[in-house]
Design an enzyme around this catalytic site. Structure first.
Site, PDB file in Angstrom:
ATOM      1  N   ASP A  78       0.851  -1.180   0.000  1.00  0.00           N
ATOM      2  CA  ASP A  78       0.000   0.000   0.000  1.00  0.00           C
ATOM      3  C   ASP A  78       0.889   1.234   0.000  1.00  0.00           C
ATOM      4  O   ASP A  78       1.819   1.330   0.797  1.00  0.00           O
ATOM      5  CB  ASP A  78      -0.913   0.026   1.221  1.00  0.00           C
ATOM      6  N   THR A  79       0.601   2.154  -0.905  1.00  0.00           N
ATOM      7  CA  THR A  79       1.411   3.364  -1.045  1.00  0.00           C
ATOM      8  C   THR A  79       0.606   4.592  -0.625  1.00  0.00           C
ATOM      9  O   THR A  79      -0.540   4.748  -1.031  1.00  0.00           O
ATOM     10  CB  THR A  79       1.896   3.527  -2.506  1.00  0.00           C
TER      11      THR A  79
END
Length: 196
Positions: A78-79
């Site tokens: 997840d960014t």
């Protein structure tokens, strides 16, 4: 080495995983990211990114058969784009995208990717951070932002830009792993995968 499963539907993450290995499978699970984010309000961005990565990887791992669980490593990521301790999500409108990109201009911000690798031995997780500096908010930058928000690009990306596409024109410099800004810290993940 374990069989690699990428728990992501992101075309960018698939391309980046292919830099590490072409021998992997994609399986996605339905994870309510917004409710996880809401439950973690006030927590540091690194913690939120790692928690979301773990939730994605664990959800896919839980769908595997017992025999597959023994031989698979499921990778979730997840960014987040962070400025002023605030996580910028995906813009919901042109106005929202314009405001995000304007607020990033002339400043540095942090791009954090949480990665979780779930195997039968447990969970290995890490967070990679890159620092991105946007060009100053002059007339040229304002025109770029207007052109950019009239494309489809900003609306499925955290922070409203993709550095690997038209968003590159907004960026002055990157410190740290460039691929981390795209969505997967390739160098660090490649080293972790070799140890599996």
């Amino acid at each position: 080495m374990k069989k690699i499963v990428l728990a992501s539907a992101s075309p960018r993450r698939k391309e980046l995983m292919a830099l590490i290995t072409t021998d992997y499978e994609v399986i996605t699970a339905d994870v309510d990211e917004r409710s996880i984010e809401n439950s973690l309000q006030g927590k540091p961005a690194n913690y939120v990114a790692a928690s979301l990565a773990r939730a994605k990887a664990q959800a896919v791992y839980d769908t595997l058969s017992d025999s597959d669980k023994k031989v698979c490593a499921v990778i979730g990521a997840d960014t987040s784009v962070i400025i002023d301790d605030k996580i910028l999500g995906k813009p919901s409108s042109k106005e929202n995208a314009r405001n995000m990109l304007t607020s990033l201009s002339g400043r540095t911000h942090s791009v954090v990717t949480g990665v979780a690798i779930v195997t039968s031995e447990g969970v290995d997780e890490f967070v990679e951070e890159s620092i991105v500096e946007f060009s100053p908010l002059d007339e040229y930058q304002k025109n770029l932002i207007e052109r950019y928000i009239n494309t489809d690009e900003p609306y499925d990306k955290a922070g409203g830009y993709g550095i690997q596409q038209g968003g590159a024109l907004l960026v002055k410099s990157v410190s740290g792993d460039y691929f981390n800004v795209v969505g997967l810290p390739v160098m660090k993940l490649a080293r972790k995968i070799t140890d599996l």
